[in-house]
Design a protein around this motif. Structure first.
Motif, PDB file in Angstrom:
ATOM      1  N   SER A   1     -13.844   3.913  -7.979  1.00  0.00           N
ATOM      2  CA  SER A   1     -13.680   2.623  -7.309  1.00  0.00           C
ATOM      3  C   SER A   1     -14.386   1.515  -8.065  1.00  0.00           C
ATOM      4  CB  SER A   1     -14.226   2.702  -5.886  1.00  0.00           C
ATOM      5  OG  SER A   1     -13.456   3.591  -5.115  1.00  0.00           O
TER       6      SER A   1
ATOM      7  N   TRP B   1     -10.000  -8.168  -6.415  1.00  0.00           N
ATOM      8  CA  TRP B   1      -9.343  -6.896  -6.130  1.00  0.00           C
ATOM      9  C   TRP B   1     -10.386  -5.798  -6.002  1.00  0.00           C
ATOM     10  CZ3 TRP B   1      -4.067  -7.470  -5.988  1.00  0.00           C
ATOM     11  CH2 TRP B   1      -3.540  -8.594  -6.637  1.00  0.00           C
ATOM     12  N   TRP B   2     -10.052  -4.790  -5.204  1.00  0.00           N
ATOM     13  CA  TRP B   2     -10.862  -3.578  -5.159  1.00  0.00           C
ATOM     14  C   TRP B   2      -9.937  -2.388  -5.321  1.00  0.00           C
ATOM     15  CZ3 TRP B   2     -12.498  -0.374  -0.470  1.00  0.00           C
ATOM     16  CH2 TRP B   2     -13.361   0.651  -0.869  1.00  0.00           C
ATOM     17  N   LEU B   3     -10.113  -1.652  -6.403  1.00  0.00           N
ATOM     18  CA  LEU B   3      -9.373  -0.421  -6.603  1.00  0.00           C
ATOM     19  C   LEU B   3     -10.205   0.687  -5.985  1.00  0.00           C
ATOM     20  CD1 LEU B   3      -7.021   1.214  -7.717  1.00  0.00           C
ATOM     21  CD2 LEU B   3      -8.300   1.409  -9.868  1.00  0.00           C
ATOM     22  N   GLU B   4      -9.702   1.230  -4.906  1.00  0.00           N
ATOM     23  CA  GLU B   4     -10.389   2.289  -4.191  1.00  0.00           C
ATOM     24  C   GLU B   4      -9.840   3.627  -4.658  1.00  0.00           C
ATOM     25  OE1 GLU B   4     -11.076   3.666   0.417  1.00  0.00           O
ATOM     26  OE2 GLU B   4      -9.401   2.362  -0.081  1.00  0.00           O
TER      27      GLU B   4
ATOM     28  N   GLU C   1       1.764   2.661  -3.486  1.00  0.00           N
ATOM     29  CA  GLU C   1       0.694   2.947  -4.441  1.00  0.00           C
ATOM     30  C   GLU C   1       0.639   4.427  -4.807  1.00  0.00           C
ATOM     31  OE1 GLU C   1      -2.592   1.311  -2.284  1.00  0.00           O
ATOM     32  OE2 GLU C   1      -2.298  -0.663  -3.172  1.00  0.00           O
TER      33      GLU C   1
ATOM     34  N   HIS D   1       0.827  -1.205   0.000  1.00  0.00           N
ATOM     35  CA  HIS D   1       0.000   0.000   0.000  1.00  0.00           C
ATOM     36  C   HIS D   1       0.869   1.265   0.000  1.00  0.00           C
ATOM     37  CE1 HIS D   1      -4.022  -1.502   0.023  1.00  0.00           C
ATOM     38  NE2 HIS D   1      -3.946  -2.087   1.208  1.00  0.00           N
TER      39      HIS D   1
ATOM     40  N   SER E   1      -5.362   6.608  -4.579  1.00  0.00           N
ATOM     41  CA  SER E   1      -5.998   5.317  -4.860  1.00  0.00           C
ATOM     42  C   SER E   1      -5.279   4.224  -4.088  1.00  0.00           C
ATOM     43  CB  SER E   1      -5.997   4.998  -6.357  1.00  0.00           C
ATOM     44  OG  SER E   1      -4.682   4.809  -6.811  1.00  0.00           O
ATOM     45  N   ARG E   2      -6.027   3.174  -3.793  1.00  0.00           N
ATOM     46  CA  ARG E   2      -5.454   2.018  -3.113  1.00  0.00           C
ATOM     47  C   ARG E   2      -5.989   0.759  -3.778  1.00  0.00           C
ATOM     48  NH1 ARG E   2      -5.246   2.173   3.266  1.00  0.00           N
ATOM     49  NH2 ARG E   2      -3.103   1.584   2.939  1.00  0.00           N
ATOM     50  N   LEU E   3      -5.124  -0.212  -3.983  1.00  0.00           N
ATOM     51  CA  LEU E   3      -5.523  -1.492  -4.560  1.00  0.00           C
ATOM     52  C   LEU E   3      -5.526  -2.525  -3.441  1.00  0.00           C
ATOM     53  CD1 LEU E   3      -6.307  -3.086  -7.074  1.00  0.00           C
ATOM     54  CD2 LEU E   3      -3.871  -3.556  -7.422  1.00  0.00           C
ATOM     55  N   HIS E   4      -6.726  -3.014  -3.111  1.00  0.00           N
ATOM     56  CA  HIS E   4      -6.888  -4.001  -2.051  1.00  0.00           C
ATOM     57  C   HIS E   4      -7.055  -5.381  -2.677  1.00  0.00           C
ATOM     58  CE1 HIS E   4      -7.615  -0.765   0.857  1.00  0.00           C
ATOM     59  NE2 HIS E   4      -8.404  -0.219  -0.055  1.00  0.00           N
ATOM     60  N   GLU E   5      -6.221  -6.327  -2.279  1.00  0.00           N
ATOM     61  CA  GLU E   5      -6.412  -7.705  -2.734  1.00  0.00           C
ATOM     62  C   GLU E   5      -7.389  -8.386  -1.801  1.00  0.00           C
ATOM     63  OE1 GLU E   5      -4.085 -11.860  -3.737  1.00  0.00           O
ATOM     64  OE2 GLU E   5      -2.899 -10.079  -3.253  1.00  0.00           O
TER      65      GLU E   5
END
Length: 106
Positions: free
Chosen positions: A43, A36-39, A18, A15, A22-26
């Motif tokens: 989003s 994945w969730w690209l916040e 990044e 994190h 934006s944050r990419l959550h696996e």
């Protein structure tokens, strides 16, 4: 978001590297399907297929992949409907639409 969702398995180090804003959550993995969730400003939930050690897939392997894919879509749909994204169309509905539009080849 300053904290990760409880299902996020992305490390703090990942994190930290990044892009700002934006944050990419696996998310969880369903067989060969990683979620994945690209916040960020736009989003969205997505999924990728991991590399398989199967090589060629048997009919049983394909059925398992289909089951895992549907499980991932349903999980993503639950996350989206929980207010994380606020979108109107569910992932499962998008999968159904894509299936209806798909053509089969021999």
């Amino acid at each position: 978001m300053t904290t990760c969702p409880p299902w996020c398995v992305t490390s703090a180090e990942e994190h930290a590297n990044e892009d700002p804003g934006s944050r990419l959550h696996e998310g969880p993995t369903f067989g060969l399907i990683r979620t994945w969730w690209l916040e960020g400003p736009t989003s969205t939930f997505t999924a990728t297929v991991t590399e398989s050690t199967y090589g060629e897939l048997s009919t049983d392997d394909l059925r398992q992949l289909a089951t895992d894919t549907l499980d991932a879509a349903m999980w993503m749909d639950r996350q989206a409907s929980s207010g994380t994204l606020g979108q109107d169309v569910s992932v499962v509905e998008l999968v159904r639409r894509a299936h209806r539009q798909a053509t089969r080849s021999a």
